[in-house]
Design an enzyme around this catalytic site. Structure first.
Site, PDB file in Angstrom:
ATOM      1  N   GLU A  28     -18.665  29.294 -31.632  1.00  8.21           N
ATOM      2  CA  GLU A  28     -19.835  29.821 -30.910  1.00  8.21           C
ATOM      3  C   GLU A  28     -21.071  28.967 -31.064  1.00  8.21           C
ATOM      4  O   GLU A  28     -21.898  28.882 -30.170  1.00  8.21           O
ATOM      5  CB  GLU A  28     -20.211  31.207 -31.453  1.00  8.21           C
ATOM      6  CG  GLU A  28     -19.276  32.278 -31.089  1.00  8.21           C
ATOM      7  CD  GLU A  28     -19.804  33.637 -31.507  1.00  8.21           C
ATOM      8  OE1 GLU A  28     -20.971  33.727 -31.944  1.00  8.21           O
ATOM      9  OE2 GLU A  28     -19.033  34.601 -31.377  1.00  8.21           O
ATOM     10  N   HIS A  37     -10.169  33.023 -40.830  1.00  5.99           N
ATOM     11  CA  HIS A  37      -9.795  33.687 -39.580  1.00  5.99           C
ATOM     12  C   HIS A  37     -10.739  33.238 -38.477  1.00  5.99           C
ATOM     13  O   HIS A  37     -11.960  33.235 -38.654  1.00  5.99           O
ATOM     14  CB  HIS A  37      -9.854  35.209 -39.744  1.00  5.99           C
ATOM     15  CG  HIS A  37      -9.727  35.937 -38.450  1.00  5.99           C
ATOM     16  ND1 HIS A  37      -8.574  35.909 -37.703  1.00  5.99           N
ATOM     17  CD2 HIS A  37     -10.610  36.678 -37.741  1.00  5.99           C
ATOM     18  CE1 HIS A  37      -8.764  36.616 -36.598  1.00  5.99           C
ATOM     19  NE2 HIS A  37      -9.986  37.083 -36.595  1.00  5.99           N
ATOM     20  N   CYS A  53     -11.481  33.845 -34.281  1.00  6.24           N
ATOM     21  CA  CYS A  53     -11.164  34.895 -33.301  1.00  6.24           C
ATOM     22  C   CYS A  53     -10.773  34.373 -31.928  1.00  6.24           C
ATOM     23  O   CYS A  53     -11.054  35.025 -30.946  1.00  6.24           O
ATOM     24  CB  CYS A  53     -12.382  35.769 -33.074  1.00  6.24           C
ATOM     25  SG  CYS A  53     -12.597  36.976 -34.340  1.00  6.24           S
ATOM     26  N   HIS A 109      -6.790  43.978 -29.068  1.00  6.33           N
ATOM     27  CA  HIS A 109      -7.886  44.375 -28.177  1.00  6.33           C
ATOM     28  C   HIS A 109      -7.467  45.479 -27.224  1.00  6.33           C
ATOM     29  O   HIS A 109      -8.251  45.925 -26.398  1.00  6.33           O
ATOM     30  CB  HIS A 109      -8.409  43.146 -27.427  1.00  6.33           C
ATOM     31  CG  HIS A 109      -8.868  42.068 -28.370  1.00  6.33           C
ATOM     32  ND1 HIS A 109      -8.000  41.103 -28.865  1.00  6.33           N
ATOM     33  CD2 HIS A 109     -10.052  41.836 -28.973  1.00  6.33           C
ATOM     34  CE1 HIS A 109      -8.663  40.312 -29.703  1.00  6.33           C
ATOM     35  NE2 HIS A 109      -9.900  40.740 -29.792  1.00  6.33           N
TER      36      HIS A 109
END
Ligand code: GLN
Ligand code: ZN
Length: 748
Positions: free
Chosen positions: A602, A638, A640, A691
């Protein structure tokens, strides 16, 4: 040509919309739940807008953005404006319900995809453009908001997202979206005519994509598009807004056209680097719209005075969407810290002050400027900003910031130490955040229960999660993270150098808001942050329990960060605190520690040229955070996502023993990507998608594992879902994990 608008002097590029107390969030959720009708929702929205207009008028802002209000998202609004909603929602009669269906989906309709808005923490809906998309103009929302503002006497400047940004951010099937530009330009021309007819003097066309790397052909499209739009005779004056970075040569292209104004983000470039702007208004974004720091007004004044333009207006660098509404709502900040900060309302006041200083000379606002100087001085001299101990530790680290033994050797040692079966099963960390957990947290906040009772209840949750995992037969257990309100705020609350707010809400997407912590000083850890919880969990089982930490890059990515030192330095400080925690966890007998870095990608800079530098320091921060433990302690991380792109080498560079990633939706192709990049560490490609509430069958997971085994040898492969389980229901989680364990057994 009948463009006769006179320039303005003080503005902001856009406004937040959820409401200072998240009124719009509540109203929208009530509407979704059927407790409020559309008229009621519109009333709440109109009241919020009116209040903003009043505040802007009182603050002396002489051109007001109108139309940046949204019921969900500005890109979705633009898709509606241009008739580009996907066909699958077309059957829904009511426009508002159709809009929300595109945003959130329904039982039978998939929503639009959501992704990050440039390098902010706002998420927009990705418009879908197919061969069958026939663009058409639907300006009712914008025209209604314009009429409303004009009726209220607001000097309204309607704002739309420009065609280049809209298309570049859209997802197109059948050729590049920009190929469709020819179809959009006539619609924007028509929109300009309608805005002029409705009384707009100025309009703002947002083109943030101009601060990303564009090809020469694309830059030429920028020029030709705005040449054509400005050739329209019946229109308002056009301000093209660039923000989130330096526009580079796209600015030259814009300046060649007949538009009347450009907005430039001066927090990203120096006045000297901006070419002379003749016959146009330069809207100088000198007040940072993305951080929470008080502006150095002397410096901003010098910048604005240094620009070469026929007219200059003072502005925020971008929309105020990205900062909280007002500092006035905060009661818990100490006086010093408070004096260093500026949220939305305070930034608007800064814009106004600068405009006054420009017009009437700095003497006219001497007292205000003096106050600002005093505040900035107090910030510079505050001992919390420079902790000699932190600096000394960082200076002394040197070679200790890496694990010394190569990963392959560590693997052998860890195998002996951990006694795990082949294809070990685990989860990503969180278990469902039950209503009991939320109630306990609320009760603690309200003082209805004390800390001891809160700890007792959280321990009960942990015990349940451990028992469940033992029953299911998972190999590496987690404590479930019940005590964490948020994976960043939880740590920020316990670290020196961070402050948290009571009402500093910022929209993340739709009705979801976050309260980013504020990093203001040098970071250090007062005391262990997670050791009690994890040790308790470990005391309940013989299987290894993973310690769970959030990584330094993610902690920074989801906070407001310091502007007085490089982000790399802040990252190293946070890394040191996390490193201390890993060492304490290890000393408490924890054999596996996971440091989550979902935000690694990000924070990647928008411009390619800036990316290597970022990847270098972010990887270094992770290694610093994770290299304090023995070779036998296994480090997990981890991430995402599964589209690694530019960060793929960085993932290997993290040198984590095991990396869990999202893969269920991309069918394990990610493993080929990782292999191609030479990745040879442990990997846990998510074997099912968390999800969605759907329970994956044993067969499906078995098939996913078998396909993973084609790309990764069994001794490196882990079995896990693709993300944390906190948003899922308990029943489906148990069923899904049972199937996951069964699949692992079958494949073993
Ligand atoms: N450990 C976190 C969890 O399971 C990770 C969440 C994330 O990466 N977004 O909730
Ligand atoms: Zn995740």
């Amino acid at each position: 040509m009948t463009v006769t608008s006179s320039p303005f002097t003080a503005t902001v590029l856009g406004l937040p919309r959820v409401g200072p107390r998240r009124e719009l969030k509540r109203a929208t959720e009530s509407y979704w739940a059927g407790r409020l009708d559309a008229a009621g929702l519109h009333d709440v929205a109109a009241a919020l807008r009116r209040r903003q207009y009043d505040e802007l008028a009182a603050a002396g802002i002489d051109s007001v953005p109108v139309g940046t209000f949204s019921y969900y998202d500005q890109m979705l609004d633009t898709a509606v404006l241009l008739g580009a909603l996907p066909p699958r929602v077309a059957g829904i009669e009511d426009p508002l319900d159709r809009y929300f269906a595109a945003a959130r989906g329904t039982d039978t309709i998939e929503p639009l995809e959501m992704t990050k808005w440039f390098d902010t923490n706002y998420h927009y809906l990705v418009p879908e453009i197919g061969a069958d998309t026939v663009f058409s103009l639907h300006a009712d929302k914008l025209l209604a908001e314009l009429a409303e503002a004009i009726a209220l006497g607001v000097p309204a400047r309607p704002v739309v997202i420009g065609p280049i940004t809209f298309l570049k951010l859209a997802k197109a099937t059948g050729g590049a979206a920009l190929n469709r530009l020819d179809e959009l330009v006539p619609l924007y021309r028509e929109l300009l005519r309608q805005l002029a007819a409705a009384g707009a003097q100025w309009t703002q066309i947002d083109e943030p994509v101009l601060v990303t790397d564009l090809s020469a052909a694309e830059i030429e499209l920028v020029r030709s598009t705005y040449a054509e739009l400005s050739a329209e005779s019946e229109r308002p004056a056009i301000l093209v807004a660039t923000y989130f970075g330096r526009p580079g040569s796209t600015l030259d292209a814009l300046l060649e056209t007949g538009i009347e104004g450009v907005a430039v983000d001066f927090t990203a470039m120096a006045a000297a680097d901006v070419p002379a702007v003749d016959n146009k208004l330069l809207v100088a974004g000198v007040v940072d719209g993305r951080n929470v720091w008080r502006t150095d007004l002397d410096q901003a004044l010098a910048t604005v005075s240094g620009v070469r333009a026929s007219a200059v207006a003072v502005s925020t660098s971008c929309s105020l969407l990205h900062v909280p509404y007002t500092l006035a709502a905060e009661t818990g900040l100490d006086d010093q810290l408070r004096s260093w900060l500026a949220f939305g309302a305070e930034k608007i006041a800064e814009v106004r002050l600068l405009a006054t200083a420009l017009r009437s000379g700095p003497e006219s606002v001497a007292a205000e400027l003096a106050t600002v100087r005093a505040a900035l001085d107090s910030r510079r001299n505050d001992p919390r900003l420079a902790d000699p101990q932190v600096q000394a530790r960082l200076g002394a680290l040197g070679a200790d910031a890496d694990r010394r033994t190569p990963a392959a050797e560590r693997r052998a040692g860890q195998a002996e130490h951990l006694h795990l079966p082949v294809l070990p099963t685990t989860t990503i960390g969180s278990y469902p955040q039950t209503s009991a957990i939320r109630l306990a947290r609320a009760a603690l906040r309200k003082g209805e229960i004390d800390q001891a009772e809160y700890v007792r209840r959280m321990r009960a949750e942990i015990a349940e999660v451990i028992a469940l995992q033992e029953k299911l037969g998972l190999d590496v257990l987690v404590h479930g993270e019940p005590e964490r309100n948020d994976m960043v705020q939880y740590f920020a609350e316990q670290l020196d150098g961070f402050a948290t707010t009571e009402s500093g809400w910022v929209q993340s997407y739709g009705t979801r808001c976050v309260r980013p912590p504020i990093l203001y000083g040098d970071v250090s850890r007062r005391a262990p942050m997670t050791v009690d919880w994890i040790s308790y969990a470990q005391s309940l089982t013989d299987k290894p329990v993973k310690g769970m930490l959030t990584g330094p890059v993610t902690i920074l990515a989801w906070s407001f960060v310091r502007d007085d030192q490089p982000l790399a330095d802040s990252a190293a400080q946070v890394a040191l605190a996390i490193r201390d925690e890993t060492v304490d966890l290890e000393a408490a007998g924890i054999r596996i520690i996971q440091v989550d870095e979902p935000a690694l990608r990000e924070l990647l800079p928008l411009r390619t040229a800036d990316q290597p530098g970022y990847l270098d320091w972010s990887v270094r921060a992770f290694r610093l955070a994770t290299s304090g433990v023995a070779d036998t302690t296994q480090i997990h991380t981890h991430l995402c996502y599964s589209e690694f792109g530019e960060v793929i080498d960085a993932i290997a560079g993290l040198d984590a023993d095991v990396t869990s990633i999202e893969a269920a939706r991309s069918h394990m192709e990610v493993l080929d990507d990782l292999n191609a990049a030479g990745f040879d560490l442990g990997v846990g490609p998510g074997v099912y998608d968390i999800h969605s509430p759907r329970v994956p069958s044993v067969d499906e997971i078995t098939a996913a594992l078998r396909s993973a085994l084609k790309a990764v040898p069994a001794e490196r492969l882990w079995v896990n879902p693709d993300c944390g389980l906190k948003t899922r229901g308990a029943v489906e989680v148990e069923a899904s994990l049972r199937n996951m364990v069964a699949a692992a057994h079958a494949v073993r």
